[in-house]
Design a protein around this motif. Structure first.
Motif, PDB file in Angstrom:
ATOM      1  N   TRP A  64       8.070   6.011   4.048  1.00  0.00           N
ATOM      2  CA  TRP A  64       6.777   5.578   3.927  1.00  0.00           C
ATOM      3  C   TRP A  64       5.611   6.502   3.712  1.00  0.00           C
ATOM      4  N   ARG A  65       4.746   5.991   3.271  1.00  0.00           N
ATOM      5  CA  ARG A  65       3.303   6.959   3.087  1.00  0.00           C
ATOM      6  C   ARG A  65       2.643   6.938   4.361  1.00  0.00           C
ATOM      7  N   ILE A  66       1.715   7.884   4.796  1.00  0.00           N
ATOM      8  CA  ILE A  66       0.827   7.931   5.881  1.00  0.00           C
ATOM      9  C   ILE A  66      -0.483   8.162   5.308  1.00  0.00           C
ATOM     10  N   ASP A  67      -1.347   7.469   5.754  1.00  0.00           N
ATOM     11  CA  ASP A  67      -2.811   7.507   5.278  1.00  0.00           C
ATOM     12  C   ASP A  67      -3.769   8.140   6.354  1.00  0.00           C
ATOM     13  N   GLU A  85       8.338   0.769  12.501  1.00  0.00           N
ATOM     14  CA  GLU A  85       8.618   2.037  12.196  1.00  0.00           C
ATOM     15  C   GLU A  85       9.831   2.536  12.714  1.00  0.00           C
ATOM     16  N   SER A 140       0.909  -1.228   0.169  1.00  0.00           N
ATOM     17  CA  SER A 140       0.173   0.077   0.168  1.00  0.00           C
ATOM     18  C   SER A 140       0.841   1.198  -0.008  1.00  0.00           C
ATOM     19  N   ASN A 185      -6.556   6.844   8.619  1.00  0.00           N
ATOM     20  CA  ASN A 185      -6.228   5.780   9.607  1.00  0.00           C
ATOM     21  C   ASN A 185      -6.299   6.428  11.069  1.00  0.00           C
ATOM     22  N   GLY A 194       2.253   2.073   3.021  1.00  0.00           N
ATOM     23  CA  GLY A 194       2.557   2.397   4.519  1.00  0.00           C
ATOM     24  C   GLY A 194       3.689   1.708   5.091  1.00  0.00           C
ATOM     25  N   LYS A 210       3.963  -2.432  15.450  1.00  0.00           N
ATOM     26  CA  LYS A 210       3.961  -1.240  14.874  1.00  0.00           C
ATOM     27  C   LYS A 210       5.234  -0.479  14.873  1.00  0.00           C
ATOM     28  N   ASP A 246       0.169   7.852  -3.140  1.00  0.00           N
ATOM     29  CA  ASP A 246       0.551   6.427  -2.795  1.00  0.00           C
ATOM     30  C   ASP A 246       1.066   5.552  -4.089  1.00  0.00           C
TER      31      ASP A 246
END
Length: 471
Positions: free
Chosen positions: A200-203, A190, A44, A206, A46, A186, A84
């Motif tokens: 990485w990407r942050i949604d 990270e 994805s 969430n 993330g 998690k 993304d």
């Protein structure tokens, strides 16, 4: 300055190496990935999926696996979702990983499927990855769920009224689906990525509480972690224990089904007299298993449906009730009859399966096993559940090599070029989700007779037509 930089790199390497070793140990424990296999990975963008990609890239170097990435753009978050998609495409290109991108409008699919947006998104992702699995002839599909996701799943299943089976949470291996990161949290992911310098990407969604899982993660789980920072780990450990308990319960449930369930010409009968002799803790599981078999799926079957059948068993003959998938339950003089009906209220014709018989005997040594197409011999002591004959279900697999390599029944059928319209008619001898014998095609190598075999089960299938080769 230079010395300090070297030290920082050393810490980063230690963090990442620790995570990599932990995951590889977990992979080995659950026999998730074999050398040279082809893995389709959901990416994805993330932190979790990026971590999964880098774990697999290391295995590409050390185990010779192939990796194909799949990214699904649900077309819900505009430029953020497009960002993304671009990020994943560039990341995969940089590391020479083939990447398939799907752009599917999840909101439209949710309306079409009459389900929640959350459920539609999950189904779309699985369907997309399955299509790539078949297209590239891959072996497994890897998801990036971690320890926190597993704990949330257990809590959500608990709220839905799930019993022991639901308390297992996310299974490490379920057919062709694998979850390599369930052993890490998690924060571990990270920290390892950050110190290695991987972005990485942050949604942002969430952090919103529009979806059930987000509310469980942000509110319920957040409070539990305040009470005990190790709450996630404890919940996941309990889920493993529930898996072990479920294996025992599934085995016993199979025994009780054989004692109290009978196939009738017009449906499946649960006999009251023998059913009431079953220990109470197993009664719901017997009903759940029989109902799922008649319905052809466990999806949409809830605790209330099982309780309704239990209550029907105590009522006077003549009562009936309607259940999902067009199934109706009838209280007769002998017990409760379950049958699937068409729109006209008539019983659906059941597929005629060949019959089989078994005999178990002690091995004496010196026996010879002729290569007959419809009589086979297996190591009886390896069998975990009651053997049954049925057609395929999701999650079915068999062991295809002596060193333990597994293959899903779906992939076996594809490789054998069995037409899709015929795959639901091939008889299988099943030990739970593991297929002992694809009748007329192949035997499971894990159940073969060896010098350690003490008891042998002979299985003879009769009344069927020849439909392939057996080896």
């Amino acid at each position: 300055m230079k010395k300090k930089d070297t030290g920082e790199r050393s810490v980063a390497e230690k963090k990442w190496e620790g995570l990599q070793k932990k995951v590889e140990s977990y992979l080995k424990r659950w026999n998730m990935i074999e050398r040279g296999e082809h893995i389709v990975a959901g990416i994805s963008g993330g932190a979790d999926s990026v971590c999964l990609l880098f774990v697999l890239l290391r295995l590409r170097e050390t185990q010779g696996i192939q990796v194909t990435a799949v990214h699904v753009n649900h077309l819900l978050r505009g430029k953020a979702a497009d960002g993304d998609e671009s990020f994943v495409a560039e990341l995969c290109k940089r590391h020479d990983v083939p990447c398939r991108v799907f752009r599917i409008h999840a909101a439209a699919e949710a309306r079409k499927r009459s389900c929640s947006l959350e459920e539609a998104g999950r189904e779309i992702r699985r369907e997309s990855m399955k299509s790539v699995l078949e297209e590239v002839h891959a072996d497994k599909i890897a998801f990036a769920h971690h320890q926190g996701d597993n704990a949330e799943t257990v809590l959500m299943n608990l709220c839905r009224g799930s019993q022991v089976k639901g308390m297992r949470g996310i299974l490490p291996v379920a057919g062709e689906f694998i979850h390599p990161l369930l052993c890490v949290g998690k924060s571990e992911i990270e920290e390892a990525l950050s110190e290695r310098g991987v972005s990485w990407r942050i949604d942002a969604t969430n952090f919103e509480n529009d979806y059930t899982r987000n509310r469980v993660r942000n509110q319920v789980m957040g409070e539990l972690l305040k009470i005990n920072p190790a709450a996630e780990e404890h919940i996941c450990r309990m889920a493993e224990k529930m898996s072990e308990l479920w294996e025992y319960m599934e085995d016993e449930t199979g025994t009780y089904i054989r004692e109290c369930v009978e196939e009738k010409g017009n449906g499946t009968l649960i006999r009251k007299e023998t059913f009431q002799k079953i220990p109470y803790v197993f009664r719901e599981e017997v009903i759940r298993a029989v109902l799922a078999d008649v319905c052809g799926s466990e999806k949409d079957l809830m605790a209330v449906h099982v309780r309704d059948i239990l209550e029907l068993m105590e009522k006077q003959p003549g009562r009936r009730l309607s259940l999902p998938y067009g199934v109706r339950a009838f209280r007769g003089y002998e017990g409760v009859l379950l049958r699937k009906e068409n729109r006209q209220g008539k019983p659906e014709a059941k597929q005629e399966m060949p019959r089989f018989r078994m005999r178990v005997f002690e091995r004496r040594g010196g026996e010879k096993w002729p290569n007959t197409p419809y009589t086979k011999w297996f190591d009886y002591d390896i069998i975990k559940n009651s053997l049954i004959m049925r057609t395929r279900r999701e999650g079915d697999f068999l062991t295809i090599t002596a060193d333990g390599k597994k293959q899903t029944i779906k992939k076996f059928f594809i490789n054998q070029k069995i037409p899709s319209e015929e795959r639901d008619t091939v008889p299988l001898i099943a030990d739970g989700d593991e297929i002992v014998w694809i009748v007329g095609y192949r035997q499971n190598q894990a159940y073969q007779i060896t010098e350690k075999t003490k008891h042998i089960v002979e299985i003879e299938v009769y009344g069927g037509e020849e439909n392939g080769r057996d080896n």
